[in-house]
Structures are given as C-alpha cells and as structure tokens.
Scaffold this motif. Structure first.
Motif, PDB file in Angstrom:
ATOM      1  N   ASP A  43       0.673  -1.330  -0.086  1.00  0.00           N
ATOM      2  CA  ASP A  43      -0.111  -0.149   0.128  1.00  0.00           C
ATOM      3  C   ASP A  43       0.920   1.147  -0.147  1.00  0.00           C
ATOM      4  N   ILE A  96      -5.074  -6.325  -5.610  1.00  0.00           N
ATOM      5  CA  ILE A  96      -3.791  -5.985  -6.351  1.00  0.00           C
ATOM      6  C   ILE A  96      -2.790  -6.993  -6.541  1.00  0.00           C
ATOM      7  N   SER A 140      -5.727  10.225  -4.714  1.00  0.00           N
ATOM      8  CA  SER A 140      -4.849   9.328  -5.856  1.00  0.00           C
ATOM      9  C   SER A 140      -3.963   8.330  -4.974  1.00  0.00           C
ATOM     10  N   LYS A 141      -3.529   8.569  -4.037  1.00  0.00           N
ATOM     11  CA  LYS A 141      -2.394   7.536  -3.530  1.00  0.00           C
ATOM     12  C   LYS A 141      -3.194   6.625  -2.507  1.00  0.00           C
ATOM     13  N   LEU A 143      -5.239   3.377  -1.492  1.00  0.00           N
ATOM     14  CA  LEU A 143      -5.240   2.078  -2.014  1.00  0.00           C
ATOM     15  C   LEU A 143      -6.454   2.036  -2.651  1.00  0.00           C
ATOM     16  N   THR A 145      -8.243   3.806  -4.248  1.00  0.00           N
ATOM     17  CA  THR A 145      -8.330   4.593  -5.625  1.00  0.00           C
ATOM     18  C   THR A 145      -7.537   3.967  -6.659  1.00  0.00           C
ATOM     19  N   LYS A 146      -6.457   3.449  -6.115  1.00  0.00           N
ATOM     20  CA  LYS A 146      -5.645   2.550  -7.074  1.00  0.00           C
ATOM     21  C   LYS A 146      -6.439   1.274  -7.829  1.00  0.00           C
ATOM     22  N   LYS A 149      -8.982   2.570 -10.075  1.00  0.00           N
ATOM     23  CA  LYS A 149      -8.521   2.799 -11.493  1.00  0.00           C
ATOM     24  C   LYS A 149      -8.333   1.630 -12.334  1.00  0.00           C
ATOM     25  N   MET A 150      -7.918   0.607 -11.591  1.00  0.00           N
ATOM     26  CA  MET A 150      -7.594  -0.742 -12.434  1.00  0.00           C
ATOM     27  C   MET A 150      -8.832  -1.263 -12.879  1.00  0.00           C
TER      28      MET A 150
END
Length: 385
Positions: A43, A96, A140-141, A143, A145-146, A149-150
């Motif tokens: 993370d 992830i 944006s940083k 987890l 949000t990641k 986006k994926m």
C-alpha cells in the motif's frame, strides 16, 4: 551471589514478540527445499521509523508470502478486531496481488482467538464491494483509488473477486507459541537438549527475524529468506546456544533493546551516573549501558541453565581487574574516574566469551543493587578508599 529459582512457566512464553513476527516464523519453519518466505510493506504507506513493539498496530500494511515452484501463498495477519473497513483493505491488497504477474495460489487471513473475530471477508457481495470502491472519493495515493482505476468495469472486478474467494482460508488461533514449538522441535533438537536451551534457540530465531524485518520495513524493502539461508540461520543459532555455550547474537540484542535517556529508570541509575563521572559523551554512555543490558540478559540465561559458576568467574575476574587497575592508577597518581574505567575495561577476562560480555560485566557491577564486588569509577562519599 544472587539466588535464583527457575520458573519453567516463563521459559515457554514468546509473548514478548509481536503476533505478526510469530506468524511469520510459524510459516518460515515450514519451508522446504526450493522455497522462500517474504515479508513486505504494501500500500506504499509512509510508516515512520517503526519500533518492533508497535508492528501489530500496523498489520494492515504488511503481507507475508511463501513462494515455491508450485506455491505462492499470501498471508495477511490481523491481531486486532476485524471490521468491515479492515477487511475491505485486506481485499483491496489482495486484488492488487491477484492482478500481478505472479498469481497467488492461496490467500490466508490469520488472526488470534482473543479477538473472537468472525470470518466476514466475503460477507459483502462482489456487487456491494464494487459499489463502495466506485463511489470512493479518496485521494490518488489511497489503496481504494488504485483499485478503482484498475477496474473500470464490474465484470473484470467480479472475476478477480471470485478468484480470490475460491483460494481463501480464514485461520483463527490461540496457541501460536505451541504451534511454533511443534515446528521447531526437529530444527532445534528438542528431544536431545535441555529445555531452557531449546526455548532460548527459538527466542534467538524470533529476535533475528524481528530485527531483519524491522530493518527491511524502515528501508522500504522486502525481507526475503530462502531455504538455504534459513538452514544456515538454524545452524548458527544451534552453534551459539548449547548446553556448554550461551552466546546471544549481540547485534540483534542491541537493535531490539535500544537505550532511551528519556527513561527515568536509566537517567537515575547508578551505572549511568558512574559513566557520567568518566566524562564520556552520550553515544559512548549509550553503548556501554547496552553492554550492561546484554550481560544482564546473558546472566539470566546462565541462571536458567544453572551455569552459576560462569557468572561467578566472570564477575570475580572483572572485580579483580578493577581492584588491580585502581591500585596501579593510585601508585601512578592517575586515579581518576575515566582512567579507572578505561584501565579496568582494557584488562582481559578469559571467562567472558566476547568483548561485549567482558565490558558488560563491568557496567553491571556498578549497579546500585550490587552488594558484593560493586565497582565505582568515581568513589562515593560513603565508600572507603
């Protein structure tokens, strides 16, 4: 000489080590040829300089992996109560991982019975979790949000979700120390040695792994231990902790027992004040107080294994070195605290197995509670010179 009664109940407890580390060691002890175990920070969290006692507070941020030719197991440890929020973070981390090149063959959520946690990781459906992720407005940083986006479509998210669910196991345990004991019995020759020595070997293993992991966390690097390196570590510990030899790893001890001058018990101690009288700078005082704690720990281990003669010989020789040094300096007209300290420390002690034990015994003997053979770098008013 102090009296000591062995309390066998204290030998078996590994409670001084974090649950996170004990789970890691539990799995490490299952390694076979061609396998390795990994511990990494996930993370991208900005963890401050972390102390080993605090690691269980940050368990969301770490994952262990057992990797082999046909094995890739991800283990998430939770020493706290499991909530909807915390399981979402576990799930996001695993999504992830599942999306990476090295597919995970098994996911384990490992917790302790004392928190009476229920297995709620998949209590929400893929649709419900996807909606939570889709509606998130975090930065944006984050987890979440990641992951957002994926996965811009539900179908691909659901596929990952179901894949993880099919490979998932929930483990809640209350006898972690017993499990480690079982896994250590062959590695550390439980059947053939004194039980105190055996448990000292386990503690040495936990200390070493704790130090290595903490250093890797603070460097933001993964800690990786291969099977050959694991076997070398086992052999090293067995050679240092025997029924004849008791030699704890000094560097590991130092890193886990740092001296804090803000601790009033240290600032008010006689050994600290005696070192101050030698006009030593704080970094040197810290090193020598560390030697004293290292020897104190070793002394306790000697008591546990009934090596009282070792203590007597080390301390008697250290005290004699002090008396000889003091007399020499008096004759030369150089009997000042620093000279007394330095002259005593420079003398050999063949009963001490390393320099840290030799130095540490000198610091230990300046303690206030020492009744016989007490050492003073600076004479106190009530002492006869």
């Amino acid at each position: 000489m102090d009296t000591y009664t062995q309390d066998s109940s204290g030998i078996f407890s590994l409670g001084g080590f974090s649950f996170q580390m004990r789970v890691f060691v539990y799995y490490m002890l299952t390694l076979k040829k061609g396998m390795q175990i990994e511990f990494e920070t996930i993370d991208d969290v900005n963890i401050r300089k972390l102390k080993h006692q605090e690691i269980d507070k940050y368990d969301d941020n770490f994952v262990s992996k057992i990797v082999g030719n046909d094995t890739n197991v991800a283990v998430q440890v939770k020493r706290t109560s499991i909530t909807e929020s915390s399981v979402l973070k576990v799930l996001l981390n695993w999504i992830i991982l599942e999306s990476s090149e090295n597919a995970i063959s098994k996911y384990i959520l490992f917790t302790h019975d004392e928190y009476k946690n229920s297995d709620i990781l998949f209590s929400k459906s893929a649709e419900e979790q996807y909606e939570i992720i889709r509606k998130s407005t975090k930065g944006s940083k984050a987890l979440i949000t990641k992951v957002k986006k994926m996965y811009t479509d539900f179908e691909s998210f659901e596929k990952r979700f179901n894949s993880i669910k099919s490979k998932y196991e929930f483990i809640s345990i209350n006898d972690m120390d017993e499990k480690i004991d079982e896994n250590c019995s062959e590695h550390f020759r439980k059947a053939g040695i004194n039980k105190v020595v055996y448990y000292d070997r386990i503690k040495e293993l936990l200390k070493h792994v704790t130090v290595q992991i903490m250093e890797s966390i603070n460097r933001k690097k993964p800690y990786i231990l291969s099977y050959p390196d694991f076997i070398k570590l086992i052999e090293d510990i067995c050679s240092r902790m025997t029924e004849q030899i008791t030699l704890p790893h000094y560097s590991d001890f130092k890193k886990l027992h740092s001296v804090d001058f803000n601790d009033l018990s240290i600032a008010n101690s006689r050994e600290y004040k005696q070192l101050l009288a030698c006009n030593l700078p704080q970094p040197l005082i810290k090193i020598h107080l560390g030697y004293g704690e290292y020897y104190k720990d070793l002394r306790f281990r000697y008591m546990e294994t009934n090596k009282l003669a070792n203590i007597e010989n080390i301390e008697e020789t250290t005290y004699e070195n002090y008396i000889i040094s003091k007399h020499k300096l008096e004759i030369e007209g150089r009997d000042f605290p620093y000279n007394r300290f330095q002259e005593t420390m420079n003398r050999s002690n063949t009963f001490a197995e390393n320099d840290q034990i030799r130095f540490g015994s000198g610091i230990y003997l300046t303690k206030n509670e020492i009744e016989n053979n007490q050492i003073s770098w600076e004479d106190e008013e009530n002492e006869t010179t």
